[in-house]
Write an enzyme that holds these catalytic residues in place. Structure first.
Site, PDB file in Angstrom:
ATOM      1  N   SER A 185     -49.579  -5.697  27.853  1.00 10.68           N
ATOM      2  CA  SER A 185     -50.310  -6.935  27.591  1.00 10.68           C
ATOM      3  C   SER A 185     -49.899  -8.097  28.487  1.00 10.68           C
ATOM      4  CB  SER A 185     -50.131  -7.327  26.130  1.00 10.68           C
ATOM      5  OG  SER A 185     -48.773  -7.553  25.848  1.00 10.68           O
ATOM      6  N   HIS A 213     -54.297  -2.898  23.350  1.00  3.81           N
ATOM      7  CA  HIS A 213     -55.069  -3.650  24.349  1.00  3.81           C
ATOM      8  C   HIS A 213     -56.058  -2.780  25.121  1.00  3.81           C
ATOM      9  CE1 HIS A 213     -53.368  -7.708  24.098  1.00  3.81           C
ATOM     10  NE2 HIS A 213     -52.272  -7.087  23.667  1.00  3.81           N
ATOM     11  N   LYS A 243     -57.729  -6.889  17.740  1.00  4.42           N
ATOM     12  CA  LYS A 243     -57.932  -7.456  19.089  1.00  4.42           C
ATOM     13  C   LYS A 243     -59.406  -7.314  19.474  1.00  4.42           C
ATOM     14  CE  LYS A 243     -53.136  -7.626  20.070  1.00  4.42           C
ATOM     15  NZ  LYS A 243     -51.964  -6.774  20.014  1.00  4.42           N
TER      16      LYS A 243
HETATM   17  C1  LIG Z   1     -50.834  -6.753  19.082  1.00  3.88           C
HETATM   18  C2  LIG Z   1     -50.126  -5.460  19.223  1.00  3.88           C
HETATM   19  C3  LIG Z   1     -49.677  -4.756  18.095  1.00  3.88           C
HETATM   20  C4  LIG Z   1     -49.800  -5.310  16.704  1.00  3.88           C
HETATM   21  O1  LIG Z   1     -51.093  -5.263  16.215  1.00  3.88           O
HETATM   22  P1  LIG Z   1     -51.488  -6.151  14.940  1.00  3.88           P
HETATM   23  O2  LIG Z   1     -52.682  -5.466  14.404  1.00  3.88           O
HETATM   24  O3  LIG Z   1     -51.756  -7.532  15.425  1.00  3.88           O
HETATM   25  O4  LIG Z   1     -50.343  -6.083  13.999  1.00  3.88           O
HETATM   26  C5  LIG Z   1     -49.086  -3.530  18.291  1.00  3.88           C
HETATM   27  N1  LIG Z   1     -48.902  -3.022  19.537  1.00  3.88           N
HETATM   28  C6  LIG Z   1     -49.316  -3.676  20.644  1.00  3.88           C
HETATM   29  C7  LIG Z   1     -49.106  -3.063  21.988  1.00  3.88           C
HETATM   30  C8  LIG Z   1     -49.932  -4.919  20.530  1.00  3.88           C
HETATM   31  O5  LIG Z   1     -50.316  -5.569  21.623  1.00  3.88           O
END
Ligand SMILES: *Cc1c(COP(=O)(O)O)cnc(C)c1O
Length: 395
Positions: A185, A213, A243
């Site tokens: 990310s 992502h 996301k």
């Molecule tokens: C944002 C993210 C998470 C967490 O996801 P949420 O649903 O917001 O708890 C887990 N792993 C990665 C790689 C992320 O970017």
């Protein structure tokens, strides 16, 4: 009199403050869309993970409202007691269809999915080979499992192969897992999954890819694993529903036997109440939209390509991103903060990312163009970038 907690908190908070590490949190006065309102001011929003603009999309809101009227606001119990509503079954079928797997299991968040599923399978007699830039929730999930954690250099397949062969040769471990983000990310780079699969087959590694992502973004929206056609070769396709999908929740998709085991042993599934019916319904709608409207993902990539081209055309260093994540690398930490502050004053909301999140001297502004930005919004943001770049002698 101050007790030990008060003393701990006041000294720790002032320590963070003095080091400039105490972030203030901005509150939005409107939905998290292409334009946001902060402190009464409209700003072009380049900071969200709302890739497809689904967070406030009318069809998702309608699905959420309908399901809430039909099912109520809460699931009423944890899943194995009687908190499994048919909307949860439908959700998991939909995730499996989306990911091309036999089955899937939904969690309350992506963080919970990593905490609950790694530790359901791995224990202190096992080892986990983990890319050094993996997300915090992967790291915490690995720690919770009690397995030996072996850090692998970022996207370095020679290092992975060497450490896999050493771990096997040591004879110390019952099982060995390889775990990585699909898309990273901070830089927007992508893990070399075809090489990972080859090494995993050679050394009998369990494979776990966190595609937070990548889902809704890579492979026409189906994710990084599917973009390489490897959905039958990766054991755990983990992801988030917060996301690109725009709602909340997380999941693991894989073989039926894996999902059966997670249902029996995954603690957040067993001991924490599941997604609300409204969220489950909004996610089903979102996944249908991603599958039925390939143009949404195309528009996202178009916007990202447009924005990146203009940024690099101005002379900014935009790194090596292979995805819509569009960093502008400034370098010095203080300058990076100053850059983001000036962007904000001129109408662009984009967050500075500095050490220790990224290596020292590679401070950057992380930009996330989304599907629902218009070209006019992106042009305006570019003009502001040019102004700030000149003001700070970058251009
Ligand atoms: C944002 C993210 C998470 C967490 O996801 P949420 O649903 O917001 O708890 C887990 N792993 C990665 C790689 C992320 O970017």
């Amino acid at each position: 009199m101050a007790n030990s907690l008060d003393k701990f908190l006041s000294s720790s908070l002032s320590d963070l403050k003095s080091k400039g590490l105490l972030n203030s949190i901005d509150t939005l006065q409107k939905p998290n869309g292409p334009i946001i309102e902060v402190n009464g001011k409209d700003l072009i929003n380049l900071a969200s993970n709302n890739y497809l603009g689904f967070a406030d999309k009318a069809e998702l809101i309608a699905a959420c409202v309908d399901a809430t009227e039909k099912w109520g606001v809460g699931a009423g119990a944890v899943r194995p007691i009687n908190g499994t509503l048919s909307i949860h079954d439908q959700l998991e079928k939909k995730i499996a269809e989306f990911k091309g797997t036999e089955d899937a299991l939904a969690y309350q968040s992506g963080f919970n999915a990593n905490m609950g599923s790694i530790s359901a399978v791995m224990d202190k007699n096992d080892a986990i080979l983990s890319d050094e830039l993996n997300h915090a929730s992967i790291i915490d999930g690995c720690r919770l499992s009690g397995a030996k954690i072996i850090r692998v250099k970022h996207r370095d397949m020679a290092d992975l192969e060497q450490k896999a062969s050493e771990a096997v040769a040591s004879g110390l471990y019952n099982k060995i897992m390889y775990i990585s983000d699909g898309v990273f990310s901070m830089d927007g780079d992508v893990q070399d999954l075809p090489s990972v699969v080859k090494i995993a087959e050679k050394y009998d590694l369990i494979t776990y890819i966190d595609d937070a992502h990548g889902s809704g973004v890579m492979g026409k929206g189906k994710g990084t694993v599917k973009s390489f056609g490897l959905q039958d070769k990766i054991d755990f396709q983990m992801g988030t529903l917060s996301k690109a999908v725009g709602v909340v929740g997380g999941y693991v998709a894989g073989k039926k036997q894996l999902i059966d085991w997670l249902k029996a042993r995954s603690r957040p599934f067993l001991f924490s109440t599941s997604l609300t019916p409204g969220s489950a319904a909004a996610v089903i709608e979102a996944l249908d939209e991603i599958m039925n409207h390939p143009e949404y993902v195309e528009q996202l990539w178009d916007n990202a390509a447009y924005f990146k081209k203009k940024l690099s055309g101005l002379g900014f260093n935009i790194g090596k991103s292979e995805t819509p994540i569009s960093p502008v690398i400034i370098g010095d930490e203080n300058k990076t903060q100053q850059f983001s502050q000036l962007l904000l004053e001129k109408g662009v909301y984009a967050k500075p990312i500095v050490y220790p999140t990224v290596p020292l001297g590679t401070g950057r502004i992380r930009n996330m163009p989304i599907r629902t930005h218009t070209k006019e919004m992106l042009d305006k943001a570019i003009d502001i970038y040019a102004e700030v770049g000149k003001e700070l002698n970058y251009l």
